[in-house]
Motif scaffolding. Structure first.
Motif, mmCIF file in Angstrom:
data_model
loop_
_atom_site.group_PDB
_atom_site.id
_atom_site.type_symbol
_atom_site.label_atom_id
_atom_site.label_comp_id
_atom_site.label_asym_id
_atom_site.label_seq_id
_atom_site.Cartn_x
_atom_site.Cartn_y
_atom_site.Cartn_z
ATOM 1 N N ASP A 73 0.858 -1.182 0.000
ATOM 2 C CA ASP A 73 0.000 0.000 0.000
ATOM 3 C C ASP A 73 0.895 1.233 0.000
ATOM 4 O OD1 ASP A 73 -1.771 2.056 0.454
ATOM 5 O OD2 ASP A 73 -2.944 0.958 1.935
ATOM 6 N N ILE A 74 0.951 1.940 -1.132
ATOM 7 C CA ILE A 74 1.878 3.063 -1.290
ATOM 8 C C ILE A 74 1.657 4.121 -0.220
ATOM 9 C CG2 ILE A 74 2.628 4.910 -2.843
ATOM 10 C CD1 ILE A 74 1.769 3.132 -5.166
ATOM 11 N N SER A 75 0.394 4.323 0.159
ATOM 12 C CA SER A 75 0.084 5.394 1.107
ATOM 13 C C SER A 75 0.634 5.139 2.502
ATOM 14 C CB SER A 75 -1.435 5.588 1.192
ATOM 15 O OG SER A 75 -2.065 4.432 1.732
ATOM 16 N N SER A 76 0.933 3.866 2.816
ATOM 17 C CA SER A 76 1.370 3.566 4.185
ATOM 18 C C SER A 76 2.670 2.767 4.241
ATOM 19 C CB SER A 76 0.283 2.779 4.928
ATOM 20 O OG SER A 76 0.032 1.553 4.258
ATOM 21 N N MET A 77 3.257 2.473 3.068
ATOM 22 C CA MET A 77 4.414 1.581 3.039
ATOM 23 C C MET A 77 5.591 2.116 3.852
ATOM 24 S SD MET A 77 6.376 0.174 -0.360
ATOM 25 C CE MET A 77 4.822 0.177 -1.242
ATOM 26 N N GLY A 78 5.960 3.372 3.598
ATOM 27 C CA GLY A 78 7.108 3.941 4.300
ATOM 28 C C GLY A 78 6.881 4.042 5.789
ATOM 29 N N ALA A 79 5.676 4.462 6.176
ATOM 30 C CA ALA A 79 5.375 4.591 7.600
ATOM 31 C C ALA A 79 5.397 3.247 8.301
ATOM 32 C CB ALA A 79 4.006 5.250 7.775
ATOM 33 N N ALA A 80 4.909 2.208 7.620
ATOM 34 C CA ALA A 80 4.891 0.877 8.230
ATOM 35 C C ALA A 80 6.305 0.364 8.463
ATOM 36 C CB ALA A 80 4.117 -0.092 7.340
ATOM 37 N N LEU A 81 7.154 0.504 7.471
ATOM 38 C CA LEU A 81 8.534 0.039 7.624
ATOM 39 C C LEU A 81 9.312 0.922 8.588
ATOM 40 C CD1 LEU A 81 9.406 -0.923 3.948
ATOM 41 C CD2 LEU A 81 9.048 -2.468 5.858
ATOM 42 N N GLY A 82 8.929 2.199 8.666
ATOM 43 C CA GLY A 82 9.601 3.114 9.573
ATOM 44 C C GLY A 82 9.063 3.049 10.983
ATOM 45 N N ASP A 83 7.974 2.298 11.178
ATOM 46 C CA ASP A 83 7.375 2.124 12.498
ATOM 47 C C ASP A 83 6.973 3.458 13.108
ATOM 48 O OD1 ASP A 83 6.397 0.487 14.482
ATOM 49 O OD2 ASP A 83 8.252 0.523 15.663
ATOM 50 N N GLY A 84 6.598 4.420 12.252
ATOM 51 C CA GLY A 84 6.110 5.700 12.718
ATOM 52 C C GLY A 84 7.178 6.646 13.234
ATOM 53 N N ALA A 85 8.438 6.265 13.150
ATOM 54 C CA ALA A 85 9.521 7.098 13.666
ATOM 55 C C ALA A 85 10.277 7.757 12.518
ATOM 56 C CB ALA A 85 10.469 6.240 14.510
ATOM 57 N N GLN A 86 11.332 8.492 12.865
ATOM 58 C CA GLN A 86 12.205 9.046 11.833
ATOM 59 C C GLN A 86 12.799 7.900 11.026
ATOM 60 O OE1 GLN A 86 11.545 12.462 11.355
ATOM 61 N NE2 GLN A 86 13.681 12.416 10.738
ATOM 62 N N PRO A 87 12.924 8.071 9.699
ATOM 63 C CA PRO A 87 13.447 6.972 8.877
ATOM 64 C C PRO A 87 14.802 6.473 9.365
ATOM 65 C CG PRO A 87 12.548 8.711 7.497
ATOM 66 C CD PRO A 87 12.562 9.250 8.901
ATOM 67 N N ASP A 88 14.890 5.195 9.605
ATOM 68 C CA ASP A 88 16.132 4.530 9.980
ATOM 69 C C ASP A 88 16.350 3.434 8.941
ATOM 70 O OD1 ASP A 88 18.098 2.844 10.972
ATOM 71 O OD2 ASP A 88 17.398 2.941 13.039
ATOM 72 N N PRO A 89 17.212 3.671 7.937
ATOM 73 C CA PRO A 89 17.358 2.717 6.835
ATOM 74 C C PRO A 89 17.673 1.300 7.295
ATOM 75 C CG PRO A 89 18.482 4.765 6.303
ATOM 76 C CD PRO A 89 18.056 4.865 7.737
ATOM 77 N N ASP A 90 18.525 1.150 8.293
ATOM 78 C CA ASP A 90 18.886 -0.189 8.753
ATOM 79 C C ASP A 90 17.685 -0.909 9.378
ATOM 80 O OD1 ASP A 90 21.494 0.125 7.895
ATOM 81 O OD2 ASP A 90 22.222 0.825 9.841
ATOM 82 N N ALA A 91 16.938 -0.194 10.217
ATOM 83 C CA ALA A 91 15.771 -0.797 10.860
ATOM 84 C C ALA A 91 14.698 -1.114 9.822
ATOM 85 C CB ALA A 91 15.217 0.142 11.928
ATOM 86 N N MET A 92 14.504 -0.232 8.853
ATOM 87 C CA MET A 92 13.516 -0.462 7.807
ATOM 88 C C MET A 92 13.903 -1.675 6.957
ATOM 89 S SD MET A 92 12.797 3.515 6.739
ATOM 90 C CE MET A 92 11.522 3.189 5.507
ATOM 91 N N THR A 93 15.191 -1.818 6.678
ATOM 92 C CA THR A 93 15.671 -2.974 5.908
ATOM 93 C C THR A 93 15.419 -4.262 6.674
ATOM 94 O OG1 THR A 93 17.381 -1.669 4.793
ATOM 95 C CG2 THR A 93 17.696 -4.048 4.855
ATOM 96 N N ARG A 94 15.669 -4.242 7.989
ATOM 97 C CA ARG A 94 15.423 -5.439 8.802
ATOM 98 C C ARG A 94 13.947 -5.817 8.776
ATOM 99 N NH1 ARG A 94 19.210 -2.927 12.264
ATOM 100 N NH2 ARG A 94 17.536 -2.080 13.583
ATOM 101 N N ARG A 95 13.061 -4.819 8.885
ATOM 102 C CA ARG A 95 11.625 -5.123 8.873
ATOM 103 C C ARG A 95 11.189 -5.691 7.528
ATOM 104 N NH1 ARG A 95 11.508 0.022 11.534
ATOM 105 N NH2 ARG A 95 11.223 -0.266 13.790
ATOM 106 N N LEU A 96 11.699 -5.131 6.446
ATOM 107 C CA LEU A 96 11.337 -5.630 5.123
ATOM 108 C C LEU A 96 11.871 -7.046 4.917
ATOM 109 C CD1 LEU A 96 10.063 -5.351 2.384
ATOM 110 C CD2 LEU A 96 12.091 -4.110 1.597
ATOM 111 N N ARG A 97 13.099 -7.286 5.340
ATOM 112 C CA ARG A 97 13.661 -8.637 5.217
ATOM 113 C C ARG A 97 12.828 -9.651 5.993
ATOM 114 N NH1 ARG A 97 20.121 -7.163 5.928
ATOM 115 N NH2 ARG A 97 20.541 -6.755 3.704
ATOM 116 N N GLN A 98 12.380 -9.273 7.177
ATOM 117 C CA GLN A 98 11.563 -10.192 7.983
ATOM 118 C C GLN A 98 10.241 -10.477 7.291
ATOM 119 O OE1 GLN A 98 12.564 -11.682 11.103
ATOM 120 N NE2 GLN A 98 10.917 -12.971 10.303
ATOM 121 N N ALA A 99 9.606 -9.433 6.745
ATOM 122 C CA ALA A 99 8.339 -9.624 6.040
ATOM 123 C C ALA A 99 8.524 -10.504 4.813
ATOM 124 C CB ALA A 99 7.761 -8.266 5.631
ATOM 125 N N GLN A 100 9.606 -10.299 4.096
ATOM 126 C CA GLN A 100 9.889 -11.127 2.923
ATOM 127 C C GLN A 100 10.101 -12.584 3.319
ATOM 128 O OE1 GLN A 100 12.023 -8.121 -0.264
ATOM 129 N NE2 GLN A 100 13.316 -9.007 1.298
#
Length: 274
Positions: A73-100
């Motif tokens: 969902d484009i409207s919420s993708m970044g926020a979901a991976l960012g967990d509502g916080a300031q973008p943290d590329p490493d944390a977002m990558t970990r969340r995406l890897r886990q979902a995959q």
């Protein structure tokens, strides 16, 4: 036919189990079944649960409302991976890897056959999920679309690897680079879908094929899938070694003994999964 509705823990995912066939339906038609809300978590849980459930011998994955899955969902993708916080590329990558891992990898490595039933669009990560299934049945209106290029993204959920395995790197690059929609007839010609049927018949055809497959011995099906999946990663010598090991395991199984008796008695075998 014995049918059981299984609680998935989410209204966005439905599960029905009937005579060895488990049907998972992505149920968010207003967003074309995008992977939003608690749908990804529910899908990951159900894939793990069905993989361990001996009643489920074949999986059918489909979507409600005339679409398969529109991906993230484009409207919420970044926020979901960012967990509502300031973008943290490493944390977002970990969340995406886990979902995959929980969804795409688990679906591709499922110990039982899987069939994607495509009543409409399979786009972005939705295309990746369709390709992660062993077989695909598409309606006339069904199509595959990477979608990533149109919104400045590179792709996820294994689509680039899966598409390359199916049609080769040059064609896979063309599809991704041009963000080209692959309609059902072309998808069948390319070997990306096994059958094209009327839109209204997609789920029924997939379930009928699944029921046919579910009538065979689960252990034999699991090892067939392993052998074929491994074929692209090992040389012939190693493939032969694995085939010999799995062949003897099935030869010594109760299901093989039942199959041999049924063949001699000219009747349909009743495989028990042992």
């Amino acid at each position: 036919m014995t049918q059981n509705e299984i609680d998935t823990g989410s209204e966005l995912l439905l599960c029905n189990l009937a005579d060895g066939v488990a049907t998972l339906t992505l149920n968010n038609p207003e967003r074309r079944n995008a992977l939003s809300g608690d749908l990804p978590q529910a899908l990951g849980r159900m894939l793990a649960q069905l993989d361990e459930d001996p009643r489920a011998r074949v999986l059918v994955l489909t979507g409600a409302g005339g679409a398969f899955c529109a991906g993230g969902d484009i409207s919420s993708m970044g926020a979901a991976l960012g967990d509502g916080a300031q973008p943290d590329p490493d944390a977002m990558t970990r969340r995406l890897r886990q979902a995959q891992d929980d969804i795409a990898l688990r679906l591709a490595r499922l110990s039982k056959p899987s069939i994607a039933a495509l009543p409409g669009a399979a786009a972005g990560a939705g295309m990746s999920l369709a390709l992660a299934c062993d077989l695909r049945i598409s309606g006339q209106s069904g199509y595959l679309l990477p979608a990533f290029g149109g919104i400045g993204l590179s792709g996820d959920f294994g689509g680039s690897w899966l598409l390359t395995r199916l049609i080769g790197p040059a064609r896979a690059k063309e599809v991704y680079f041009t963000n080209r929609r692959i309609m059902s007839d072309e998808a069948q010609a390319l070997g990306l879908v096994n059958r094209v049927v009327a839109d209204a018949d997609v789920v029924g055809e997939a379930q009928a094929l699944a029921a046919q497959i579910a009538g065979f011995a689960p252990m034999a099906l699991r090892y067939m899938k392993e052998n074929i999946d491994r074929a692209g990663d090992v040389d012939l010598r190693h493939a032969l070694d694995f085939e010999a090991d799995r062949m003897i395991r099935t030869l010594l199984s109760a299901d093989h003994r039942e199959g041999a008796r049924a063949f001699a008695e000219k009747r349909k075998p009743e495989f028990g999964g042992r």
